[in-house]
Design an enzyme around this catalytic site. Structure first.
Site, mmCIF file in Angstrom:
data_model
loop_
_atom_site.group_PDB
_atom_site.id
_atom_site.type_symbol
_atom_site.label_atom_id
_atom_site.label_comp_id
_atom_site.label_asym_id
_atom_site.label_seq_id
_atom_site.Cartn_x
_atom_site.Cartn_y
_atom_site.Cartn_z
ATOM 1 N N VAL A 6 -4.149 15.709 17.671
ATOM 2 C CA VAL A 6 -2.765 15.678 18.108
ATOM 3 C C VAL A 6 -2.576 16.670 19.255
ATOM 4 O O VAL A 6 -3.029 17.818 19.181
ATOM 5 C CB VAL A 6 -1.822 16.021 16.944
ATOM 6 N N LYS A 25 -0.956 11.350 19.360
ATOM 7 C CA LYS A 25 -2.259 11.417 18.704
ATOM 8 C C LYS A 25 -3.259 10.584 19.483
ATOM 9 O O LYS A 25 -3.016 9.415 19.778
ATOM 10 C CB LYS A 25 -2.182 10.914 17.260
ATOM 11 N N ILE A 67 -2.817 20.641 18.981
ATOM 12 C CA ILE A 67 -2.064 21.386 17.973
ATOM 13 C C ILE A 67 -2.427 20.963 16.546
ATOM 14 O O ILE A 67 -1.846 21.441 15.581
ATOM 15 C CB ILE A 67 -0.544 21.213 18.180
ATOM 16 N N GLY A 82 -6.584 15.617 12.558
ATOM 17 C CA GLY A 82 -6.505 14.905 11.287
ATOM 18 C C GLY A 82 -7.681 13.976 11.105
ATOM 19 O O GLY A 82 -8.604 13.937 11.927
ATOM 20 N N GLY A 98 -7.474 11.348 14.079
ATOM 21 C CA GLY A 98 -7.318 11.678 15.483
ATOM 22 C C GLY A 98 -6.890 13.113 15.697
ATOM 23 O O GLY A 98 -6.617 13.860 14.757
ATOM 24 N N ASP A 107 2.446 -8.367 20.720
ATOM 25 C CA ASP A 107 1.144 -9.039 20.569
ATOM 26 C C ASP A 107 0.568 -8.817 19.165
ATOM 27 O O ASP A 107 -0.549 -8.349 19.018
ATOM 28 C CB ASP A 107 0.162 -8.547 21.629
#
Length: 789
Positions: free
Chosen positions: A553, A567, A545, A548, A551, A622
């Protein structure tokens, strides 16, 4: 150099000379002027320099010379000028300096000198200028200083001088500049200062002087009076301003900040017709006298913020058209803003935040065409934001507009209506904060033209629709966009897409609303990953959809119509882990203090979002330098968390249950309970690692120990030595990081700050340093850390 025995002048300044000063220089006995400033000379000054008996000027400033100042320097009886500033000299000032009786200019500033100012300095009867600032000199100012009748400049700020200022200071009848700020003297300001009729600059701020004896002083000749004496745990001047300070005719600057003065603003200001700068920051002044500043027609800079001033801002405060900077923040002022502010054609900064100002924002403010900073936050402003604040280009030639405005803050008010489309006219606007109002409608698409905008905050409004496709919005932390009616768009403050429409329906209990997906996720992350793969048919493009910079989405329907977006990150171009950068000496040198501070803030914002804006909260477990990835612009991206972590289940980025060794919270050694305070501890370790350039190691245990064996260690010795020591605002940023990092390492989890508090502290304006980074200790950092959050 020994063959140049007949040479009289040797100028080698502003070159790239390195190595040490050779001992053979002592053979140049006819040399009268030696200038080696602004080179890269290192090592110590050879004692043979004392053989240069005819030398009248020695300039070694701005090198890398170290060691002690040789006592043989006293043998140069004809020396008139000695400039050793901006080096790395250590040890004490030798008593033999008093043998150079022809000396008129002595500058030993910006070194690492310790011990007392030698009493033999009283022998320098011709001395006119004495500069000792930015060292670690201790003990009291010697009485013998009063013997130097020709002295007109004494600057010994930023040292550790103690004891009273000697009465003999009053004998320096030619003294023009006395600058002693950031020391620890005690007692009173000596009444003999009143004898210094030539004194133009008196700078004693950030000291521990207990009382003022200025009532006996002759102040009419002063150009600048700097008596802001308060500091951390210091006793400040208090009470009302002495009536004897009536004759302020020649004052150009009057600075009374950071004290405990009470009562109305001093009426003595009536007579200061030449006054240009007036500051009373952080006192207890209570009243505005409309006559006080009426006659100060030269006034250009006023700081009255942080007091208890009461009064009607429209009636009790004189507005001078020559004003350039005005700060009335943090008081109890009420009433309406006057339209006369728009007549201040030179005004660059107007700050009236944290008061009780009501009614509308005057449209006439759009006439102040030089305004850079406009901060009206935390008041009771109502109605709309006037469109006149961003006049169209056609009107600029006629009446001007806020074309120079760089910072706009209307947050924490009662503003309603739309964001004016005309705000796009602010071509230089960098920071805009409209949060905590009742603004509605969509964000004007015209903001796409605001290329200068770097920081926005529109949270806690009723805004809806898409966010503009500009960097300021794309890189905005989630916290600056949250709590609106329904915003959608691509946000990379964290590696997630936020696109939701919030319906005005009655909320269900959190337990019912939030179990399903995240409950399963916590139980079996691999199963959630498999469900995502199945629901998106292995990330088929028909489920995409949006795409960017970082990445693609995807939208997926999971578990009985539960719809989520996630993402899938693109590989970071030339991105690398933080630990790799810190372990490379060459790369670490390019990782300057500003970049390091931004990385710390970025990680803090991510964790704040995970802990406080996700439902249920997400614990990273972490946090370490190996899990912080940096892109080409040194933007921080945390790996091994959220959906992005699940996208690569077989890679090294898959989060393990155990923390990285050396970053694990101490309590995990005896309990397996995981909560957000474990992340806070790991963040503290990471923040220290970033400013130290290496893992803090045993320092963690020392900071956590009741004995605290490293309390007297200097902060500057802990910071990464591959970078020069930060100064000014950057130094305040680094100190703030050190304070919050150490506070995050508290042995008691409940005593650690939350990541939301950490994020807020790091994003707020930093106060002035209580000391310089040259002298502040880890113990002082720990003590300051207690008041950080």
């Amino acid at each position: 150099m020994g063959n140049l025995s007949n040479l009289s002048f040797l100028y080698l300044h502003y070159n790239e000379l390195s190595g040490s000063v050779p001992p053979e220089i002592g053979k140049m006995r006819n040399l009268s002027n030696l200038n080696l400033q602004h080179n890269k000379l290192s090592g110590s000054i050879p004692p043979e320099i004392g053989k240069m008996a005819n030398l009248s000027s020695l300039d070694l400033q701005n090198n890398e010379l170290s060691g002690s100042i040789p006592q043989e320097i006293g043998m140069m009886g004809k020396l008139v000028t000695l400039l050793l500033l901006n080096n790395n000299f250590s040890g004490s000032i030798p008593q033999e300096v008093g043998m150079m009786r022809s000396l008129t200019n002595l500058d030993l500033s910006s070194n690492f000198l310790i011990g007392p100012i030698p009493s033999s300095i009283g022998n320098l009867s011709e001395l006119q200028q004495l500069y000792l600032y930015f060292n670690s000199l201790s003990c009291s100012i010697p009485e013998e200083l009063g013997l130097l009748k020709h002295l007109w400049v004494v600057q010994s700020s930023s040292n550790k001088l103690t004891g009273p200022i000697p009465d003999s200071i009053g004998n320096l009848v030619k003294l023009y500049d006395l600058t002693l700020y950031q020391n620890n003297p005690s007692g009173s300001i000596p009444t003999t200062i009143g004898n210094l009729t030539k004194l133009a600059i008196l700078s004693l701020f950030i000291n521990e002087l207990k009382a003022s004896a200025l009532k006996n002083a002759t102040l009419s000749y002063f150009i600048a009076l700097d008596i802001a004496l308060a500091c951390f745990n210091a006793n400040a001047l208090s009470g009302s301003i002495p009536l004897e300070m009536n004759n302020l005719t020649n004052f150009v600057k009057l600075e009374l900040s950071f004290n405990k003065f009470t009562g109305p603003l001093p009426k003595q200001i009536y007579h200061a017709r030449a006054l240009q700068h007036f500051g009373t920051v952080d006192n207890h002044f209570t009243g505005l006298d409309p006559e006080s500043l009426k006659n100060c027609h030269c006034l250009v800079r006023v700081r009255l913020d942080g007091n208890q001033l009461r009064g009607n801002i429209a009636e009790d405060f004189s507005i001078h058209p020559n004003l350039i900077y005005i700060d009335l923040s943090g008081n109890n002022l009420y009433g309406e803003l006057s339209s006369q502010w728009g007549q201040c054609n030179n005004l660059t900064s107007l700050k009236i935040s944290n008061n009780k100002i009501s009614c509308r924002i005057p449209p006439e403010l759009g006439e102040a065409n030089m305004l850079h900073v406009l901060d009206l936050s935390s008041n009771h402003l109502m109605e709309h934001i006037p469109k006149e604040l961003g006049r169209l280009k056609l009107l600029l030639e006629l009446s001007g507009s806020l074309q120079s405005l760089q910072r706009l803050d209307f947050s924490h008010n009662l503003l309603v209506g739309d964001i004016p489309r005309q705000l796009r006219g602010m071509k230089q606007l960098e920071i805009m904060n409209l949060s905590h109002n009742n603004l509605s409608g969509s964000i004007p698409s015209t903001f796409g033209d605001s290329a200068s905008l770097t920081s926005i905050d529109i949270s806690y409004n009723e805004l809806e629709g898409p966010i503009p496709n500009i960097t300021a919005f794309r890189k905005a932390p989630i916290a600056t966009l949250k709590n609106n009616k329904g915003l959608c768009g691509n946000v990379i403050g964290v590696s997630l897409l936020l696109c939701q429409r919030v319906k005005k329906t009655k909320d269900k209990p959190r337990e019912v609303r939030n179990d399903n997906l995240f409950g399963i996720w916590s139980y079996d992350g691999k199963m959630v990953y498999q469900n995502i793969i199945k629901a998106t048919e292995e990330f088929d493009s028909k489920y995409c959809i949006g795409v960017g910079s970082f990445g693609s989405v995807y939208k997926a329907e999971l578990l009985a119509s539960q719809v989520v977006t996630m993402k899938k990150l693109h590989p970071l171009p030339d991105g690398g882990s933080l630990v790799k950068l810190l372990n490379s000496e060459e790369e670490a040198k390019t990782f300057d203090w500003i970049k390091r501070a931004n990385v710390v803030k970025g990680v803090a914002n991510v964790l704040s979002y995970m802990h406080h804006d996700c439902s249920p909260p997400i614990i990273h477990r972490d946090i370490s330098s190996k899990n912080v990835l940096l892109d080409l612009e040194y933007e921080a991206h945390s790996s091994d968390f959220g959906t992005a972590r699940l996208l690569k289940p077989n890679s090294s980025n898959w989060t393990s249950l155990a923390n990285t060794y050396g970053c694990m919270a101490l309590e995990l050694a005896y309990t397996m309970e995981i909560n957000e305070k474990c992340d806070v501890f790991s963040f503290g370790v990471l923040a220290l690692e970033i400013i130290m350039g290496k893992h803090p190691g045993d320092l963690i245990l020392s900071l956590s120990s009741s004995t605290f064996t490293t309390r007297d260690m200097l902060l500057k010795d802990v910071l990464d030595q591959c970078l020069s020591l930060p100064i000014n605002q950057v130094a305040r940023e680094v100190l703030s990081i050190a304070k919050i990092a150490i506070a995050s390492l508290h042995t008691i989890p409940q005593s650690r700050p939350t990541m939301q508090q950490v994020s807020q502290v790091l994003s707020t304006q930093k106060p002035h340093l209580p000391n310089t980074l040259f002298t502040i200790t880890l113990g002082e950092v720990v003590d300051l850390g207690g008041s950080t959050v």
